[in-house]
Design an enzyme around this catalytic site. Structure first.
Site, PDB file in Angstrom:
ATOM      1  N   CYS A  97       0.839  -1.200   0.000  1.00 17.92           N
ATOM      2  CA  CYS A  97       0.000   0.000   0.000  1.00 17.92           C
ATOM      3  C   CYS A  97       0.878   1.257   0.000  1.00 17.92           C
ATOM      4  O   CYS A  97       1.460   1.590  -1.016  1.00 17.92           O
ATOM      5  CB  CYS A  97      -0.979  -0.041   1.165  1.00 17.92           C
ATOM      6  N   HIS A 226      -3.611  -5.457   1.055  1.00 11.89           N
ATOM      7  CA  HIS A 226      -2.947  -5.696   2.343  1.00 11.89           C
ATOM      8  C   HIS A 226      -2.930  -7.189   2.698  1.00 11.89           C
ATOM      9  O   HIS A 226      -3.856  -7.657   3.370  1.00 11.89           O
ATOM     10  CB  HIS A 226      -3.693  -4.950   3.450  1.00 11.89           C
ATOM     11  N   GLU A 228      -1.149  -8.611   4.927  1.00  5.76           N
ATOM     12  CA  GLU A 228      -0.968  -8.771   6.385  1.00  5.76           C
ATOM     13  C   GLU A 228      -2.292  -8.674   7.137  1.00  5.76           C
ATOM     14  O   GLU A 228      -2.355  -9.015   8.310  1.00  5.76           O
ATOM     15  CB  GLU A 228       0.054  -7.745   6.908  1.00  5.76           C
TER      16      GLU A 228
END
Lengths: 267, 82
Positions: A97, A226, A228
């Site tokens: 990002c 994302h 994660e």
């Protein structure tokens, strides 16, 4: 190299977020992780202590000037020599990002002829304008160049969240088609946005539905989604609707697992 | 000598302008006969330089090193002596 010997640095500055989630993703897979402020790395001259560097999400330096622009110049000015050595040794660098925006502003992505003096792309205001926060599907279009995805089957569809205002990848208008061709020829396109059935979709107006690209060597990878935030199955929006879960994990884990395996195999 | 420079950054032709388009739509909703909006960013920067030419040169450097992205931005510089 054993996975437990791999040292990952999640680099932060004011406005960075998702650093803890990124560290957790690597940690649960067995790697050593440290979250370091960029000034700490400068002070200790310690960038080369790590096997992987991650630039995580957020709005570093308030996204002033352009998203990622100030962090990119800070890195270049304060850690330029070490960054060059890190990149020259083909150690992996991941930008998620805001991290992707930083890599683009630094001139590391696409970086057709290596790091460029000025950005060769831009990640700019979404179309339609506004903050886009949703789960989306991505197709792995990479043929094996990218060290972060080369064990994920080609055309596999992953489900990950996006959360950004400036995720529209664009290239110089005069060179748009040639740039796309170079990306394809060099196997630098990694993820494209798609629907669940694999047909392409366009959540933010990005060129050619591109969600993530890597450099020519496949060692530097930037993506807007994302991973994660999609490590466990219970982070998925529909997890309560499923009767059974075959794995405790979700798709984001594949990317972290992949890079750790790539390093373990290589060294 | 102290100089003030005004750097005006605009979008290169051909690129989409979602901010201008969204603002145009809203102003139309408010019954203004707006046809098009170009959104510019302006930096007004004051610094020491030995001449107007050097001030302009330094401002140009600032643009290429940080303030603009050549992929999407055009810019103009005007210098005001103080």
């Amino acid at each position: 190299m054993k996975t437990q010997d791999i040292k990952v640095c999640i680099m932060r500055a004011g406005g960075t977020n998702c650093d803890f989630e990124t560290a957790r993703a690597f940690r649960i897979l067995g790697a050593q992780t440290e979250i370091k402020h960029v000034n700490e790395l400068v002070k200790n001259n310690s960038l080369m202590d790590y096997n992987i560097i991650v630039l995580s999400g957020g709005s570093s330096f308030g996204d002033y000037v352009r998203a990622g622009a100030i962090f990119a110049r800070t890195l270049n000015a304060k850690l330029g020599k070490q960054m060059k050595q890190f990149i020259d040794e083909n150690r992996p660098l991941l930008g998620i990002c805001n991290g992707f925006q930083i890599l683009v502003e630094y001139g590391l992505l696409p970086g057709f002829e290596g790091p460029s003096q000025q950005p060769e792309a831009a990640l700019t205001t979404n179309i339609p304008q506004g903050f886009k926060c949703q789960w989306i599907y991505l197709k792995n279009e990479n043929k094996g160049k990218c060290l972060f995805t080369n064990q994920i089957p080609q055309n596999k569809i992953l489900h990950l969240p996006i959360a950004h205002s400036e995720g529209r990848l664009l290239f110089s208008k005069e060179k748009e088609k040639q740039t796309l061709q170079k990306l394809i020829d060099n196997d630098m396109i990694v993820f494209r946005y798609c629907n669940e059935d694999g047909t392409t979709t366009d959540p933010n107006g990005t060129y050619h539905n591109i969600a993530g690209i890597c450099n020519k060597e496949g060692t530097i990878f930037g993506l807007m989604p994302h991973p994660e935030r999609a490590i466990y199955f219970w982070q998925e929006p529909t997890w309560t609707q499923k009767q059974q879960h075959t794995s405790p994990y979700s798709d984001g884990k594949l990317i972290f697992e992949n890079i750790l395996n790539s390093i373990a195999k290589k060294q | 000598m102290k100089y003030t420079v005004k750097i005006d950054i605009s979008l290169k032709p051909g690129h989409n302008n979602p901010e201008g388009e969204a603002t145009t739509r809203m102003l139309k909703e408010l019954n203004y006969p707006v046809e098009q909006i170009a959104v510019h960013k302006i930096y007004v920067i004051t610094f020491q330089a030995s001449s107007q030419a050097e001030a302009k040169l330094k401002a140009d450097e600032m643009c290429t090193r940080l303030l603009t992205n050549p992929v999407r931005d055009n810019y103009t510089i005007s210098v005001v002596e103080q």
